[in-house]
Scaffold this motif. Structure first.
Motif, PDB file in Angstrom:
ATOM      1  N   GLY A  71     -20.051  21.327 -83.847  1.00  0.00           N
ATOM      2  CA  GLY A  71     -20.839  20.297 -83.186  1.00  0.00           C
ATOM      3  C   GLY A  71     -20.045  19.077 -82.774  1.00  0.00           C
ATOM      4  N   LYS A  72     -19.146  18.626 -83.650  1.00  0.00           N
ATOM      5  CA  LYS A  72     -18.344  17.433 -83.347  1.00  0.00           C
ATOM      6  C   LYS A  72     -17.507  17.596 -82.075  1.00  0.00           C
ATOM      7  N   PRO A  73     -16.619  18.622 -82.000  1.00  0.00           N
ATOM      8  CA  PRO A  73     -15.798  18.730 -80.788  1.00  0.00           C
ATOM      9  C   PRO A  73     -16.607  18.971 -79.521  1.00  0.00           C
ATOM     10  N   ILE A  74     -17.656  19.795 -79.629  1.00  0.00           N
ATOM     11  CA  ILE A  74     -18.486  20.047 -78.446  1.00  0.00           C
ATOM     12  C   ILE A  74     -19.181  18.761 -78.004  1.00  0.00           C
ATOM     13  N   GLY A  75     -19.775  18.050 -78.963  1.00  0.00           N
ATOM     14  CA  GLY A  75     -20.501  16.827 -78.628  1.00  0.00           C
ATOM     15  C   GLY A  75     -19.595  15.762 -78.036  1.00  0.00           C
ATOM     16  N   ILE A  76     -18.446  15.525 -78.668  1.00  0.00           N
ATOM     17  CA  ILE A  76     -17.513  14.488 -78.196  1.00  0.00           C
ATOM     18  C   ILE A  76     -16.981  14.841 -76.810  1.00  0.00           C
ATOM     19  N   TRP A  77     -16.509  16.092 -76.648  1.00  0.00           N
ATOM     20  CA  TRP A  77     -15.912  16.492 -75.370  1.00  0.00           C
ATOM     21  C   TRP A  77     -16.947  16.525 -74.259  1.00  0.00           C
ATOM     22  N   LEU A  78     -18.116  17.135 -74.524  1.00  0.00           N
ATOM     23  CA  LEU A  78     -19.139  17.298 -73.491  1.00  0.00           C
ATOM     24  C   LEU A  78     -19.687  15.956 -73.026  1.00  0.00           C
ATOM     25  N   PHE A  79     -19.996  15.070 -73.953  1.00  0.00           N
ATOM     26  CA  PHE A  79     -20.532  13.764 -73.569  1.00  0.00           C
ATOM     27  C   PHE A  79     -19.470  12.934 -72.843  1.00  0.00           C
ATOM     28  N   SER A  80     -18.202  13.042 -73.279  1.00  0.00           N
ATOM     29  CA  SER A  80     -17.122  12.318 -72.599  1.00  0.00           C
ATOM     30  C   SER A  80     -16.974  12.820 -71.166  1.00  0.00           C
ATOM     31  N   TYR A  81     -17.004  14.129 -70.998  1.00  0.00           N
ATOM     32  CA  TYR A  81     -16.858  14.744 -69.666  1.00  0.00           C
ATOM     33  C   TYR A  81     -18.002  14.310 -68.749  1.00  0.00           C
ATOM     34  N   LEU A  82     -19.238  14.379 -69.278  1.00  0.00           N
ATOM     35  CA  LEU A  82     -20.394  13.986 -68.470  1.00  0.00           C
ATOM     36  C   LEU A  82     -20.347  12.496 -68.143  1.00  0.00           C
ATOM     37  N   GLY A 123      -2.718   8.937 -68.888  1.00  0.00           N
ATOM     38  CA  GLY A 123      -1.906   9.714 -69.816  1.00  0.00           C
ATOM     39  C   GLY A 123      -2.688  10.764 -70.578  1.00  0.00           C
ATOM     40  N   LEU A 124      -4.012  10.801 -70.388  1.00  0.00           N
ATOM     41  CA  LEU A 124      -4.832  11.790 -71.083  1.00  0.00           C
ATOM     42  C   LEU A 124      -5.412  12.795 -70.100  1.00  0.00           C
ATOM     43  N   ASN A 125      -5.684  13.998 -70.594  1.00  0.00           N
ATOM     44  CA  ASN A 125      -6.425  14.989 -69.832  1.00  0.00           C
ATOM     45  C   ASN A 125      -7.502  15.568 -70.745  1.00  0.00           C
ATOM     46  N   TRP A 126      -8.288  16.490 -70.228  1.00  0.00           N
ATOM     47  CA  TRP A 126      -9.433  16.982 -71.000  1.00  0.00           C
ATOM     48  C   TRP A 126      -9.016  17.855 -72.171  1.00  0.00           C
ATOM     49  N   PHE A 178       0.562  22.464 -79.949  1.00  0.00           N
ATOM     50  CA  PHE A 178       0.929  23.339 -78.831  1.00  0.00           C
ATOM     51  C   PHE A 178       0.634  22.689 -77.479  1.00  0.00           C
ATOM     52  N   LYS A 179      -0.425  21.920 -77.439  1.00  0.00           N
ATOM     53  CA  LYS A 179      -0.800  21.243 -76.198  1.00  0.00           C
ATOM     54  C   LYS A 179       0.241  20.199 -75.804  1.00  0.00           C
ATOM     55  N   LEU A 180       0.629  19.348 -76.782  1.00  0.00           N
ATOM     56  CA  LEU A 180       1.610  18.305 -76.500  1.00  0.00           C
ATOM     57  C   LEU A 180       2.991  18.884 -76.237  1.00  0.00           C
ATOM     58  N   LYS A 181       3.331  19.998 -76.924  1.00  0.00           N
ATOM     59  CA  LYS A 181       4.621  20.663 -76.688  1.00  0.00           C
ATOM     60  C   LYS A 181       4.678  21.204 -75.280  1.00  0.00           C
ATOM     61  N   ARG A 182       3.558  21.799 -74.828  1.00  0.00           N
ATOM     62  CA  ARG A 182       3.491  22.338 -73.457  1.00  0.00           C
ATOM     63  C   ARG A 182       3.617  21.218 -72.423  1.00  0.00           C
ATOM     64  N   ASP A 183       2.947  20.080 -72.728  1.00  0.00           N
ATOM     65  CA  ASP A 183       3.013  18.929 -71.806  1.00  0.00           C
ATOM     66  C   ASP A 183       4.433  18.387 -71.693  1.00  0.00           C
TER      67      ASP A 183
END
Length: 385
Positions: free
Chosen positions: A299-310, A322-325, A380-385
């Protein structure tokens, strides 16, 4: 030039806060492990008796939860005050994204918990998966080192601070027992006097601390949880321009280390002495445990990400430079580390010791999974970036 000096001051204050919370997170992890080990060792009875030892009419655990934790809430209040005046919440543009994200991070976990527990004896635990632990979340993020962009650190910190404010409001409204209007009225009267001192620009810390102690006593006897006093007191202490000579800054600076290295570790030691019986895992099949684990980790990651995106999609907020989704989602996973506030709410939500123990186990499991998953994802995300 003046703007650059203000920005530098904000950055230095934030770095000091971040470093303190980072170190505090490691101490908190260590205290939790020690408590679990002692509670399941040959010293089990002696260890539990220590925390249940009575001083006056209250056990040591109660003095920590109702007394010392008020200082933790005072520090949270002072940090909120700083963020509102000169920090990441000082304008709607700055505050909108973490504010919207925190809102989603409270609503979605609560809905998930309610789906499993509505109409049951554990429905009062709906507030448990709504909270994020600042110290733990920042402690895990710090393990990723200098690859973490400052904007991500600021987003997670602001998110967790707003989240804590939300948890405080939930405690004040929904986890209050029968109210004594007389004691509550006296406590609010003292708050009013302190507010007048603020307006009169009284910059001596002494009357505020004396007033805060009296307010805590009457709040404790009012039925409203006494720790709320800490937040109320923080917002009547004069902030000024936030410089080092101001009493709000001085008090925040004084409280940081005792809270991070004494009060929160004591809270962890006193509230995680969980005796794991041979069938302890059976509690995980209860609807309460399902609601907590799924609420925090899903619930936490879905709620935070979804509401931020909307919020960004609707033009209410903006994505920081400097941030992405993907990085927002990584921070949202770390938002599922509930621990301190989640355990605190579980103590208020239930009277049944079995429900409290099952809640603590579920919180520890969900927070551990969220910490590991968030760390791996961001690594892994930051290493890829």
């Amino acid at each position: 030039y003046l703007n650059s000096k203000v920005n530098m001051k904000e950055t230095n204050i934030f770095k000091a806060f971040f470093e303190s919370e980072k170190a505090g997170g490691f101490v908190l992890i260590f205290a939790t492990l020690i408590s679990l080990l002692l509670a399941n060792s040959i010293f089990q009875l002696e260890y539990i008796q220590i925390w249940n030892y009575k001083i006056g009419n209250h056990s040591i655990v109660e003095w920590i939860n109702d007394g010392l934790m008020t200082l933790f809430f005072l520090l949270i209040g002072l940090e909120l005050e700083r963020e509102v005046y000169i920090g990441e919440l000082s304008s709607f543009k700055k505050a909108s994204l973490p504010l919207i994200g925190a809102l989603g991070g409270m609503i979605v976990p609560a809905l998930i918990y309610a789906c499993f527990n509505y109409g049951t004896i554990t429905q009062s635990g709906v507030g448990i998966p709504m909270a994020t632990d600042i110290a733990f979340a920042i402690g895990i993020l710090s393990l990723l080192g200098k690859r973490v962009p400052i904007s991500l650190k600021i987003f997670l910190t602001a998110l967790a601070v707003i989240d804590d404010l939300g948890a405080i409001i939930v405690i004040a409204i929904f986890y209050t027992s029968s109210i004594s209007l007389l004691n509550l009225g006296i406590a609010l009267g003292i708050l009013g006097i302190l507010f007048i001192l603020n307006r009169l620009k009284v910059n001596n810390l002494f009357p505020y601390l004396i007033g805060g102690i009296l307010m805590w006593y009457f709040m404790l006897n009012s039925g409203v949880h006494a720790t709320i006093t800490g937040v109320l007191l923080a917002f009547v202490i004069p902030f000024g321009d936030g410089n080092k000579k101001n009493i709000s800054y001085k008090l925040q600076h004084i409280l940081h280390k005792p809270v991070a290295f004494l009060i929160l570790p004591l809270f962890a030691l006193a509230n995680t002495f969980i005796v794991l019986n041979s069938n302890w895992y059976e509690g995980l099949s209860h609807s309460n445990s399902f609601g907590i684990i799924l609420g925090l980790f899903i619930g936490k990651p879905i709620g935070i990400w979804l509401f931020s995106y909307l919020g960004v999609l609707l033009g209410i907020g903006i994505l920081p430079k400097g941030l992405n989704w993907s990085s927002i989602f990584g921070a949202a996973i770390l938002g599922g580390i509930g621990f301190t506030m989640s355990i605190f709410i579980s103590l208020l939500a239930f009277d049944n010791n079995e429900d409290i123990i099952n809640s603590k186990i579920a919180i520890l499991i969900a927070s551990t999974i969220a910490a590991i998953a968030g760390f791996i994802f961001l690594k892994f995300k930051l290493k890829r970036d």
